[in-house]
Scaffold this active site. Structure first.
Site, short mmCIF file in Angstrom:
data_model
loop_
_atom_site.label_atom_id
_atom_site.label_comp_id
_atom_site.label_asym_id
_atom_site.label_seq_id
_atom_site.Cartn_x
_atom_site.Cartn_y
_atom_site.Cartn_z
N GLY A 196 -4.92 -2.07 4.98
CA GLY A 196 -4.12 -3.20 4.50
C GLY A 196 -4.77 -4.55 4.76
NE ARG A 197 -6.63 -4.05 10.88
CZ ARG A 197 -5.98 -2.91 11.03
NH1 ARG A 197 -4.80 -2.73 10.43
NH2 ARG A 197 -6.48 -1.93 11.76
CE LYS A 234 5.60 -0.92 10.21
NZ LYS A 234 4.59 -0.28 9.37
CE LYS A 272 -3.62 2.22 2.73
NZ LYS A 272 -4.54 2.12 3.87
CG HIS A 321 -4.54 -36.46 15.72
ND1 HIS A 321 -4.78 -37.70 16.28
CD2 HIS A 321 -5.50 -36.27 14.79
CE1 HIS A 321 -5.83 -38.24 15.68
NE2 HIS A 321 -6.28 -37.39 14.78
CD GLU A 374 -1.97 -4.59 11.39
OE1 GLU A 374 -2.57 -4.42 10.32
OE2 GLU A 374 -0.75 -4.80 11.44
CD GLU A 400 9.12 -5.90 7.36
OE1 GLU A 400 8.81 -4.80 6.82
OE2 GLU A 400 8.87 -6.16 8.55
O1 F6P Z 1 3.05 -2.96 9.84
C1 F6P Z 1 1.71 -3.17 9.68
C2 F6P Z 1 1.24 -2.84 8.30
O2 F6P Z 1 1.10 -1.48 8.16
C3 F6P Z 1 -0.06 -3.57 8.00
O3 F6P Z 1 -1.16 -2.91 8.49
C4 F6P Z 1 0.00 -3.68 6.52
O4 F6P Z 1 -0.92 -4.62 6.05
C5 F6P Z 1 1.44 -4.07 6.33
O5 F6P Z 1 2.13 -3.31 7.30
C6 F6P Z 1 2.00 -3.86 4.96
O6 F6P Z 1 1.96 -2.53 4.56
P1 F6P Z 1 2.16 -2.11 3.06
O7 F6P Z 1 1.09 -2.72 2.24
O8 F6P Z 1 2.10 -0.62 3.04
O9 F6P Z 1 3.52 -2.61 2.62
#
Ligand code: F6P
Length: 541
Positions: free
Chosen positions: A268-269, A505, A206, A385, A354, A212
């Protein structure tokens, strides 16, 4: 409005809990032989049996009253009509617009966003058709055989869950991989057997700034360029982006013509049905994706219009409040008896935790009640199990959501009958247990009897559908989205921000140069962090 614990219905529920809390499901079922048929609700092809919960019809009445006193109806309308209910980020919350049919109108700051949504969907569909047909070729002219989605959190969990869930509807000529972790193993393992000439990367973010995802995207670009022996020109053929941030996409080197957009009013979620679902569309085709959206929309309409006492997401949300706030249950186990839903619990963890892991209310004051229940789970029968022992005989109450389907997508011999027998048996065993008398009657040695007694009275929901298909997946996800929303309204929190992820972060960004600098850094953390940094630096090659 009085705070949650001062509302009349809350106080009535406290008194009611004193009466109902100690009751056993055995007695509740014995007292009302129709219970198993009456404490149910059905909508949009999903059947919810909530009769094996520790409640009476009066409980539902009071919980519904609590929802009414908490302004749930107004909250639902505010969300659907695009009000800026994500107050801490001053944003509308309109994932429901992502699945609104063409021709509807939803205004954000005076602009109808529905045509924008459909424009992106059409662009995604045209792209998906080209990739799936082989018309879109890579830098060397080969057709695309592998799709790697790079993203994390909402830009990964929804797509990977949906891919796994709908694998049976996917184009088996295409291989799909999902890279999320900044641990380089994730990328290395995802591409180790892939040919760069046949591999398309979707960089899904987003913000397009998430460390990452950007680290993985740069590594992927290097891998792709090195493997193709080409230059930056090949990036246009092997990289597309899904983002709200065109400027950063351009800076990365992806032609913004190959960018699929969405909007700040999609959390995002809550984004798996936006362009973030591009890999899902590539897998199941534009038609399948539209069925998924139609399923979401059907549940949206139900949530928006059905009376609370028959409203599936409202009931599920209220049951969460009942167990979390009155029984003190800290977790909910989500147990799909459908192997294709193996990533569904992981997906729900972000959606629920979240969203509702907050201790500050909308007016900035701390809550004086628990919020945000912990979701976890695994598919059945595997979990039986491993961890079910604790659900059956442990000291903690763990309400369970069982999810089952009438039909298997891979019917083979007796498998499905055995699977379904198990889900029914687990719910039955949890609810009714096995009494001392029953154990003794079986001739068990006296010393062993206590170990073999099952208290029972362990609550569960049974969510049942005909079969897992794209539309049903949309309905299931929307069911939980709106249950989370319902809880957020009652708890009076902002279910759509996530400030709690920021501090880590910021600290990581401070530590990175301390790990990488050639010169010994001047460490000013606590003694534990300093010591661990020194240890890592010493071990570094
Ligand atoms: O760190 C949490 C978050 O902001 C989530 O809410 C989101 O889904 C994820 O990181 C990834 O964010 P982006 O789509 O901006 O890379």
């Amino acid at each position: 409005m009085p705070t949650l614990t001062e509302r009349a219905a809350w106080k009535a529920l406290e008194a009611h809990f004193d009466e109902v809390g100690p009751m056993h499901l055995r007695d509740l079922f014995a007292a009302d032989p129709t219970r198993g048929a009456t404490l149910t609700a059905e909508a949009a092809g999903l059947f919810l049996d909530y009769s094996k919960n520790r409640l009476t019809a009066e409980t539902i009445k009071l919980l519904v009253q609590l929802a009414e006193e908490s302004g749930l109806a107004a909250g639902i309308e505010a969300m659907f009509s695009g009000e800026k209910i994500n107050v801490t980020e001053k944003r509308a919350v309109l994932h429901t617009a992502l699945r609104a049919p063409k021709g509807s109108t939803i205004l954000v700051d005076g602009r109808n966003v529905v045509p924008d949504v459909h424009e992106v969907l059409d662009k995604m569909a045209a792209f998906a058709d080209r990739v799936r047909s082989g018309a879109w070729t890579g830098h060397t002219g080969k057709r695309i055989r592998n799709v790697v989605n790079i993203g994390i959190g909402g830009s990964d969990l929804g797509p990977v869950m949906a891919y796994e869930a709908l694998r049976s509807y996917s184009d088996r000529a295409l291989t799909f991989r999902y890279v999320s972790n900044v641990d380089s193993t994730d990328f290395a393992e995802a591409v180790h057997d892939l040919n760069p000439a046949e591999t398309l990367f979707i960089v899904s973010s987003k913000t397009f700034t998430t460390i990452e995802t950007m680290t993985n995207a740069h590594t992927a670009r290097d891998w792709s360029i090195a493997g193709l022996g080409g230059g930056a020109a090949s990036v246009a053929k092997h990289f597309v982006a899904v983002s709200t941030n065109a400027a950063e996409v351009g800076k990365f080197g992806i032609d913004t013509a190959n960018m699929f957009g969405f909007w700040d009013w999609v959390g995002g979620r809550y984004s798996m049905d936006s362009a973030i679902g591009l890999s899902t569309m590539l897998a199941i085709g534009p038609g399948g994706f539209r069925q998924l959206l139609a399923g979401f929309h059907e549940m949206d309409e139900h949530f928006r219009t059905a009376p609370f006492a028959q409203n599936l997401p409202v009931l599920m949300g209220l049951l969460g409040i009942w167990y979390g706030n009155f029984f003190g249950a800290a977790t909910v186990a989500v147990l799909p008896y459908e192997q294709y839903l193996k990533r569904f619990p992981a997906y729900l963890q972000q959606l629920t935790m979240e969203s509702n892991g907050k201790y500050i209310t909308l007016d900035g004051t701390p809550v004086d009640y628990d919020t945000g229940v912990i979701y976890w789970g695994e598919p059945g029968t595997n979990g039986q199990h491993s961890f079910y022992q604790l659900i059956h005989q442990g000291t903690r109450m763990i309400p369970c959501d069982f999810i089952a389907f009438s039909h298997s997508l891979n019917p083979l011999g007796r498998h499905h009958d055995i699977l379904i027998a198990n889900v029914l048996a687990q719910a039955e065993a949890l609810a009714f247990g096995k009494t001392r008398e029953q154990v003794e009657a079986g001739g068990t040695a006296a010393w062993l009897v206590p170990h073999r007694v099952f208290e029972g009275n362990r609550p569960s929901n049974m969510i049942w559908a005909d079969r897992l298909d794209p539309a049903t997946l949309g309905k299931l996800v929307a069911l939980y989205e709106h249950a989370v929303f319902t809880q957020g309204i009652l708890w009076g929190i902002d279910s759509f921000d996530q400030w709690g992820v920021e501090l880590g972060k910021v600290l990581a960004n401070r530590i990175i140069p301390e790990l990488e600098s050639a010169k010994e850094p001047n460490l000013t953390h606590d003694s534990s962090t300093n010591n661990l940094i020194r240890r890592y630096r010493k071990a570094k090659p």
